[in-house]
Design an enzyme around this catalytic site. Structure first.
Site, PDB file in Angstrom:
ATOM      1  CB  SER A  35      70.670  41.067  73.528  1.00 57.70           C
ATOM      2  OG  SER A  35      70.429  41.976  72.512  1.00 57.70           O
TER       3      SER A  35
ATOM      4  CG  HIS B  75      65.624  42.181  72.044  1.00 54.70           C
ATOM      5  ND1 HIS B  75      66.417  41.330  71.315  1.00 54.70           N
ATOM      6  CD2 HIS B  75      66.477  42.915  72.809  1.00 54.70           C
ATOM      7  CE1 HIS B  75      67.688  41.544  71.619  1.00 54.70           C
ATOM      8  NE2 HIS B  75      67.748  42.489  72.534  1.00 54.70           N
TER       9      HIS B  75
HETATM   10  C1  GCU Z   1      70.908  46.803  70.185  1.00 54.63           C
HETATM   11  C2  GCU Z   1      71.913  46.255  69.206  1.00 54.63           C
HETATM   12  C3  GCU Z   1      71.860  44.737  69.126  1.00 54.63           C
HETATM   13  C4  GCU Z   1      71.970  44.139  70.516  1.00 54.63           C
HETATM   14  C5  GCU Z   1      70.915  44.759  71.411  1.00 54.63           C
HETATM   15  C6  GCU Z   1      70.992  44.325  72.870  1.00 54.63           C
HETATM   16  O1  GCU Z   1      69.611  46.601  69.703  1.00 54.63           O
HETATM   17  O2  GCU Z   1      71.668  46.848  67.959  1.00 54.63           O
HETATM   18  O3  GCU Z   1      72.915  44.236  68.324  1.00 54.63           O
HETATM   19  O4  GCU Z   1      71.862  42.745  70.454  1.00 54.63           O
HETATM   20  O5  GCU Z   1      71.067  46.159  71.426  1.00 54.63           O
HETATM   21  O6  GCU Z   1      72.048  43.994  73.361  1.00 54.63           O
HETATM   22  O7  GCU Z   1      69.942  44.372  73.528  1.00 54.63           O
END
Ligand code: GCU
Length: 416
Positions: A251, A393
């Site tokens: 992420s 995610h």
């Molecule tokens: C949020 C953000 C993303 C990022 C994520 C994370 O969802 O919008 O861009 O990748 O956090 O770091 O878990």
């Protein structure tokens, strides 16, 4: 009468603005509404010349693209002499059920009369003479990655112990003959909209947000820098294989891993786990998170200039496929998750596919012509790997298994 007119005009403007903001922030998850876009060509230089071989790529186009990302998105870290000193705080050759060496190393960075500290947790398999190594920062602190009671809590961690262990397949990594090094990303840049003085930037003479130029880096540049400093340390160790080094991030940390791998060619492989917008995914696709929403929510991740593209991504002089292309010809793996539509899995795949044109300059097989793979069916071609796994995610054992398998293939490595 006049006052009333003004009131009506003001109300009209207020409602129109609210409408515009709502429109701008509505997230699209409909493939038919992605819109058309033209990607900047990774193989055409700024003055319009076609890049037809790897020499032109390396001498002209690659440096151009690095500068575009520095000036417009991630920012630069100013040149300065930083001294790193290493202190082993704890070590055992009986970790993870006796299979691994555990070493906890405090790195002290000094520069411009300031110091900052990073605590690295390193596990190394005992039965491999030269181990390939994963460098991967963690979100919540070293002690959250494992049930190992000897792991010291990171300085900024408020998250206790062992609550992120599912993301760290330490057994699988060690059993496969790989070492793994992690640190909490807060050690280099606390992930908050605070003043840069709380991060590593004062080491470089950037003492407050007032010192930021349009193209000065912030969090992502700092996290990337941190991964390279861990690699500096690892390269001092005899039992680490300096030719088989991997930077991996999930992420927001994965956005930093991509940037780190793009810049630091000592990393032989780069892994992007669910990095999405401003990571692996194409910015020009209107799907899931957009540059507008990331800039609104996380302005401290990027250089200030990035804000100027919020309303018009097509004016960005580069796109994320070119970030992946900077990794060529080294191995790159992009992974998505089916339920993580916010990160635009298809946009991540298309970006890798587009980048593989640069891999072709090195005579490597590319992803051109392949369609988006089925869920849980990794697709590996040349030096590029991709999968979309079922689920949310996250970083899972499925992901680690794929990364290790791909690395074994790329590195021609297997623990006998
Ligand atoms: C949020 C953000 C993303 C990022 C994520 C994370 O969802 O919008 O861009 O990748 O956090 O770091 O878990």
């Amino acid at each position: 009468m006049k006052t009333k007119d003004h009131l009506i005009i003001r109300l009209y403007i207020a409602f129109s603005l609210m409408g515009l903001v709502a429109q701008a922030q509505e997230t699209n998850y409909d493939e038919s509404k992605v819109g058309t876009y033209v990607l900047p060509d990774a193989l055409t230089t700024l003055n319009g010349q076609k890049v037809v071989n790897k020499e032109q790529w390396e001498e002209v186009r690659r440096p151009e693209i690095i500068k575009l990302f520095e000036d417009n998105e991630y920012g630069i870290i100013p040149d300065a002499t930083i001294n790193s000193s290493y202190r082993i705080v704890e070590e055992s050759d009986n970790a993870l059920g006796g299979k691994a060496i555990r070493r906890q190393v405090e790195i002290t960075f000094s520069g411009k009369g300031q110091t900052r500290k990073m605590l690295v947790l390193l596990y190394m398999p005992k039965d491999v003479k030269k181990c390939p190594v994963f460098v991967s920062p963690n979100f919540q602190g070293n002690a959250t990655t494992t049930t190992d009671p000897y792991v010291i809590e990171s300085q900024f961690s408020t998250n206790g112990r062992a609550n992120q262990t599912s993301r760290w397949s330490y057994d699988r990594i060690i059993n496969s003959g790989y070492a793994v090094a992690t640190f909490q990303y807060f050690d280099v840049y606390p992930d908050k909209d605070n003043d840069v003085s709380e991060s590593i930037y004062p080491l470089f003479g950037i003492n407050s947000n007032d010192d930021l130029q349009d193209n000065t880096g912030k969090a992502i540049a700092a996290w990337a820098w941190g991964c390279s400093r861990v690699l500096d340390y690892l390269l001092t160790l005899d039992n680490i294989d300096g030719e088989r080094t991997i930077v991996l991030g999930h992420s927001r940390i994965g956005k930093a891993a991509l940037w780190c791998g793009a810049l630091d060619q000592r990393f032989a492989m780069v892994i992007s786990n669910d990095t999405g917008c401003s990571g692996a995914a194409l910015s020009r696709r209107n799907y899931g998170e957009t540059v507008l929403s990331i800039n609104n929510s996380f302005p401290w991740w990027f250089c200030n200039k990035y804000q100027s593209y919020s309303q018009d991504v097509s004016s960005l002089p580069m796109d994320q496929h070119e970030l992946i292309a900077l990794i060529a010809p080294r191995a790159v793996y992009v992974a998505s998750a089916q339920e993580d539509q916010w990160a635009d899995p298809r946009g991540e795949f298309l970006s890798l596919q587009e980048a593989s044109k640069v891999y072709a300059l090195y005579g490597l097989d590319t992803l051109q012509g392949y369609s988006f793979p089925a869920v849980n069916e990794p697709l590996w071609k040349g030096s590029c790997g991709y999968h979309i796994r079922s689920g949310i995610h996250d970083v899972t054992d499925f992901d680690w298994e794929a990364y290790i398998g791909f690395a074994n293939e790329q590195f021609k490595f297997s623990k006998k």
